[in-house]
Scaffold this motif. Structure first.
Motif, short mmCIF file in Angstrom:
data_model
loop_
_atom_site.label_atom_id
_atom_site.label_comp_id
_atom_site.label_asym_id
_atom_site.label_seq_id
_atom_site.Cartn_x
_atom_site.Cartn_y
_atom_site.Cartn_z
N ASN A 7 8.58 -15.46 16.48
CA ASN A 7 8.71 -16.56 15.53
C ASN A 7 7.38 -17.19 15.11
OD1 ASN A 7 8.12 -18.23 17.73
ND2 ASN A 7 10.21 -19.00 17.91
N LYS A 8 6.27 -16.87 15.77
CA LYS A 8 4.97 -17.33 15.28
C LYS A 8 4.62 -16.63 13.97
CE LYS A 8 2.55 -18.69 19.48
NZ LYS A 8 1.38 -18.41 20.35
N ILE A 9 5.15 -15.44 13.78
CA ILE A 9 4.84 -14.62 12.61
C ILE A 9 6.06 -14.48 11.71
CG2 ILE A 9 4.07 -12.32 11.86
CD1 ILE A 9 2.75 -12.22 14.77
N SER A 10 7.20 -14.21 12.31
CA SER A 10 8.42 -13.92 11.56
C SER A 10 9.60 -14.66 12.19
CB SER A 10 8.71 -12.42 11.58
OG SER A 10 7.62 -11.68 11.11
N PRO A 11 9.91 -15.86 11.70
CA PRO A 11 11.07 -16.58 12.23
C PRO A 11 12.35 -15.78 11.99
CG PRO A 11 9.75 -17.99 10.79
CD PRO A 11 9.21 -16.61 10.65
N PRO A 12 13.42 -16.09 12.76
CA PRO A 12 14.69 -15.41 12.52
C PRO A 12 15.09 -15.52 11.04
CG PRO A 12 14.82 -16.73 14.51
CD PRO A 12 13.51 -17.06 13.86
N GLY A 13 15.58 -14.43 10.49
CA GLY A 13 15.96 -14.37 9.09
C GLY A 13 14.86 -13.84 8.18
N SER A 14 13.65 -13.70 8.72
CA SER A 14 12.56 -13.12 7.92
C SER A 14 12.88 -11.68 7.58
CB SER A 14 11.25 -13.14 8.72
OG SER A 14 10.85 -14.44 9.04
N ILE A 15 12.28 -11.22 6.49
CA ILE A 15 12.34 -9.81 6.12
C ILE A 15 10.97 -9.22 6.42
CG2 ILE A 15 12.72 -8.13 4.28
CD1 ILE A 15 15.21 -9.77 4.98
N ILE A 16 10.94 -8.15 7.20
CA ILE A 16 9.68 -7.46 7.47
C ILE A 16 9.68 -6.13 6.74
CG2 ILE A 16 9.17 -8.61 9.66
CD1 ILE A 16 10.27 -6.14 11.12
N PHE A 17 8.49 -5.73 6.28
CA PHE A 17 8.32 -4.46 5.58
C PHE A 17 7.56 -3.53 6.50
CE2 PHE A 17 9.15 -7.58 2.37
CZ PHE A 17 9.97 -6.92 1.47
N VAL A 18 8.18 -2.39 6.82
CA VAL A 18 7.68 -1.46 7.81
C VAL A 18 7.27 -0.16 7.13
CG1 VAL A 18 8.23 -0.27 9.97
CG2 VAL A 18 9.35 -2.46 9.44
N ASN A 19 6.02 0.25 7.37
CA ASN A 19 5.53 1.52 6.83
C ASN A 19 5.79 2.61 7.87
OD1 ASN A 19 4.21 3.70 5.73
ND2 ASN A 19 2.31 2.60 5.30
N LEU A 20 6.76 3.47 7.60
CA LEU A 20 7.14 4.52 8.55
C LEU A 20 6.05 5.57 8.72
CD1 LEU A 20 10.85 5.06 7.46
CD2 LEU A 20 9.96 3.56 9.25
N ARG A 21 5.11 5.64 7.78
CA ARG A 21 4.02 6.62 7.88
C ARG A 21 2.83 6.11 8.67
NH1 ARG A 21 3.82 8.53 1.69
NH2 ARG A 21 5.88 9.44 1.59
N PRO A 40 0.83 -1.20 0.00
CA PRO A 40 0.00 0.00 0.00
C PRO A 40 0.87 1.26 0.00
CG PRO A 40 -0.36 -1.31 2.00
CD PRO A 40 0.68 -2.00 1.19
N ASP A 41 0.26 2.41 -0.22
CA ASP A 41 1.00 3.67 -0.18
C ASP A 41 1.67 3.83 1.18
OD1 ASP A 41 0.30 4.37 -2.73
OD2 ASP A 41 -1.42 5.57 -2.13
N GLY A 42 2.85 4.42 1.17
CA GLY A 42 3.55 4.65 2.43
C GLY A 42 5.01 4.93 2.18
N GLU A 43 5.76 5.02 3.25
CA GLU A 43 7.21 5.16 3.20
C GLU A 43 7.77 3.89 3.84
OE1 GLU A 43 10.80 8.04 4.87
OE2 GLU A 43 8.72 8.56 5.28
N TRP A 44 8.40 3.05 3.03
CA TRP A 44 8.72 1.69 3.44
C TRP A 44 10.20 1.49 3.67
CZ3 TRP A 44 4.88 -1.59 4.58
CH2 TRP A 44 3.60 -1.25 4.14
N ILE A 45 10.50 0.66 4.68
CA ILE A 45 11.84 0.11 4.87
C ILE A 45 11.68 -1.39 5.10
CG2 ILE A 45 12.91 2.20 5.80
CD1 ILE A 45 12.63 0.92 8.63
#
Length: 197
Positions: free
Chosen positions: A121-135, A106-111
């Motif tokens: 680890n139920k959602i994001s095991p070690p080594g996962s890449i997460i996408f964070v919307n800074l806005r 979606p629209d946003g400022e992403w890292i």
């Protein structure tokens, strides 16, 4: 096929016309080397074909009505602790970082951040890449956030408004919640988590 249908007799004709690196293009066209979404977008524009068809083999090559895939090159700036808080240097310029291609954000400022530790680890095991919307800093129950305390230490947690603290692990293991120092600031909301297989 796309090149030929666009009227270019051979790889030399297209690289001469558009100034592409001949060896790179030939390796992509022959299938010796795979190519990423940035090159796929360039080739789809040059050959006037559908990006979905060229990159993913779906749909019709010349179908203008097919909705294109939205692709964002998201800077992968570092890692984030999914355990206790970890201090990370503040970053203001993301232009020098490598990127990770993400489809249909979606629209946003992403890292993008790589997850270290097992507290999510139920959602994001070690080594996962997460996408964070800074806005996106609006709090929603059970949503996922990267947060920082007054020392600048950051962590990745799930928001549970009735718990103390309200940012909690989501782990298959018995992991204690983080110990924040002072006020907590929302860095951004995590909207996607992927892991390479």
């Amino acid at each position: 096929m796309a090149r030929k249908n666009a009227g270019f007799a051979g790889p030399k004709a297209i690289v001469d016309r558009l100034g592409w690196n001949a060896n790179v293009y030939k390796a992509h066209e022959s299938g010796r080397n795979g190519f990423g979404i940035a090159d796929a977008k360039k080739y789809a524009r040059a050959f006037k074909v559908n990006l979905n068809w060229l990159q993913f083999g779906t749909g019709n090559a010349l179908d203008p009505d097919e909705l294109p895939v939205s692709v964002a090159d998201v800077p992968k700036i570092s890692w984030v602790s999914a355990g206790q808080l970890s201090e990370q240097a503040p970053i203001t310029d993301f232009s020098e970082f490598p990127t990770v291609a993400a489809l249909d954000l979606p629209d946003g400022e992403w890292i993008a951040l790589e997850v270290e530790g097992n507290s999510m680890n139920k959602i994001s095991p070690p080594g996962s890449i997460i996408f964070v919307n800074l806005r996106d800093k609006r709090l929603a129950p059970n949503a996922l956030y990267v947060v920082a305390d007054e020392t600048g230490a950051a962590t990745y947690k799930r928001y549970r408004p009735n718990d103390n603290p309200p940012f909690q692990p989501a782990s298959y293991e018995d992991v204690p919640p983080p110990e924040f120092q002072g006020a907590v600031t929302i860095v951004g909301r995590v909207r996607r988590s992927i892991i390479e297989m």
